[in-house]
Design an enzyme around this catalytic site. Structure first.
Site, short mmCIF file in Angstrom:
data_model
loop_
_atom_site.label_atom_id
_atom_site.label_comp_id
_atom_site.label_asym_id
_atom_site.label_seq_id
_atom_site.Cartn_x
_atom_site.Cartn_y
_atom_site.Cartn_z
N HIS A 313 0.73 -0.94 -0.08
CA HIS A 313 -0.19 -0.06 0.13
C HIS A 313 0.70 1.31 -0.10
O HIS A 313 0.38 2.30 -0.53
CB HIS A 313 -1.10 0.14 1.34
CG HIS A 313 -2.18 -0.92 1.06
ND1 HIS A 313 -2.25 -2.24 1.21
CD2 HIS A 313 -3.27 -0.54 0.66
CE1 HIS A 313 -3.30 -2.66 1.01
NE2 HIS A 313 -4.10 -1.69 0.50
N GLY A 314 2.06 1.20 0.48
CA GLY A 314 2.76 2.48 0.45
C GLY A 314 4.35 2.32 1.16
O GLY A 314 4.35 1.29 1.83
#
Length: 476
Positions: A313-314
């Protein structure tokens, strides 16, 4: 050009009107051209990377099918694909990690190509399928469409070759039912995004911009608001992607199924971002051994999967912690559930008693909301500070005044009524085929559409002076 913009609706409708009268031979080249144009509008400078990725994997899959050294070639292909993703997404993060060890290395943070996290996973899943025995695609046009189809390339769903490729091989003309279904999903997505998600974003952004200025109770409200915002926002994109694809006779997989009706964290991930959770299940969890090698190994596998899911996700520790939290919730749930079931049996309480199910839903929502604080906060440290203020009820005051979070009292009332409608829709839709029944009743269908569009037009977050919010998952 986001799916909730007028420009996208014009692009979509004109594209569909041109597409369907075309011959079967011309349909696929036009749809690929449409997908390329859509991607170029969002980031033309990233088109060469996308084209190179598609071409490389098209030929690599055919080589993988023929070679005797399948494992070695698959490893190389996955390293190259995931390495490209890592280069653009995690280079700066890697430099920060090195800095924590005392090694000072200045690494640039490269611009993230749009959709790279999603199309990389689509391609990696396809390559693993070929390694496992699937026949490699021989038609470049079909493969290019599979990897670049415009409704899904930005934020999914992360499709599988077995379901999507056959639909491109035999293009199907959209019928009246497809058009009605597409309209319903596009309207549903627009309402969730403009009426709910973007209004909730105003509250959330105000609170998270300077958490120290707000009481623990207000921050708790903001945490719940974000849990609802990200659901409305991401499921809105999925609704609009699914509806857009259906206008071209293409069926994409469902990505959400009333996730906040889940009674455990494990069930939550069977309902939330389904295309990603099943991808990790099939291509990571099962190869790690799944649940076949004892409880200890099962729980380790769960934690590995969720840590990597968070990292996907990041490029920040807060995402890894967010993923690990959900993994820990699942492990604790797996350890405690047998004891809880024995306790219910000893007390002669049915495990599926209605009031008990409601308690489990509330607990699961509370745990999810707690994890989302790490996801939304600017850093893990800020998330901890917010949690501390919530737990200690710092600065609490009654009655609670939410108007200084950015919305007027009237807007808050409209938002509350809209959220009640969303919750009721999820509750009913979880147990009853609400959408199918709605489509069957003509007058009711059109009445609901008109009412939803009217309320969104009057109360939605848009227009002069409003800073439109991008879909949350565009940043991933």
């Amino acid at each position: 050009m986001t799916p909730n913009s007028f420009a996208y609706i014009v692009f979509l409708v004109i594209g569909a009107l041109i597409y369907h009268p075309l011959s079967q031979k011309a349909k696929k080249p036009f749809l690929l051209l449409l997908s390329i144009c859509f991607y170029a509008i969002g980031g033309v400078k990233f088109l060469p990377l996308l084209a190179l990725t598609v071409a490389f994997n098209f030929f690599a899959a055919q080589k993988l099918e023929r070679t005797e050294h399948k494992r070695g070639l698959l490893t190389l292909v996955l390293v190259l694909n995931l390495g490209a993703l890592g280069l653009f997404k995690y280079l700066g993060f890697f430099g920060e990690l090195l800095g924590c060890t005392g090694v000072q290395l200045s690494l640039p943070q490269l611009a993230l190509p749009i959709g790279i996290s999603f199309y990389t996973f689509v391609i990696c899943g396809y390559m693993i399928d070929v390694y496992r025995g699937r026949e490699a695609e021989r038609n470049f046009l079909d493969f290019a469409l599979f990897t670049t189809f415009f409704p899904a390339i930005l934020s999914g769903p992360i499709e599988r070759s077995k379901s999507l490729l056959p639909q491109f091989k035999q293009p199907r003309r959209a019928n009246a039912d497809d058009v009605r279904f597409a309209a319903e999903r596009l309207i549903e997505g627009t309402v969730k995004k403009v009426l709910l998600a973007d209004n909730l974003a105003i509250l959330v952004n105000t609170a998270y911009a300077d958490p120290a200025q707000f009481s623990g109770l207000e921050l708790a409200f903001a945490a719940v608001a974000y849990a609802l915002q990200i659901y409305c926002d991401f499921s809105a994109y999925s609704d609009m992607a699914i509806g857009s694809a259906r206008l071209f006779g293409i069926t994409l997989m469902e990505n959400f199924h009333a996730p906040y009706m889940a009674q455990s964290s494990k069930e939550f991930w069977h309902r939330w971002h389904i295309s990603l959770s099943t991808w990790f299940r099939d291509y990571l969890y099962f190869p790690l051994g799944g649940s076949r090698k004892g409880k200890a190994r099962t729980y380790i596998n769960v934690l590995i999967v969720f840590a990597l899911s968070g990292l996907w996700h990041g490029a920040a520790m807060k995402y890894v912690l967010w993923g690990l939290l959900f993994g820990v919730f699942q492990v604790i749930g797996g350890l405690l559930t047998p004891a809880k079931q024995r306790l219910c049996a000893a007390l002669h309480i049915p495990w599926d008693a209605g009031w008990l199910q409601i308690i489990r839903v509330i607990i699961t929502f509370g745990l999810s909301t707690f994890a989302w604080i790490f996801f939304r906060a600017d850093s893990a440290l800020q998330a901890c500070a917010i949690i501390k203020r919530i737990v200690t009820a710092a600065g609490a005051c009654f009655p609670l005044d939410l108007t200084h979070l950015g919305l007027t009292e009237r807007a808050l009332h409209v938002l509350a009524v809209s959220l009640i409608g969303l919750v009721l829709t999820d509750i009913i839709g979880d147990r009853f085929p609400l959408r199918e029944k709605l489509l069957e009743t003509v007058w009711l269908r059109y009445a609901v559409w008109v009412i939803l569009l009217a309320v969104t037009a009057v109360c939605g977050a848009y227009g002069t002076g409003f800073n439109p919010q991008e879909f949350v998952y565009f940043q991933f």
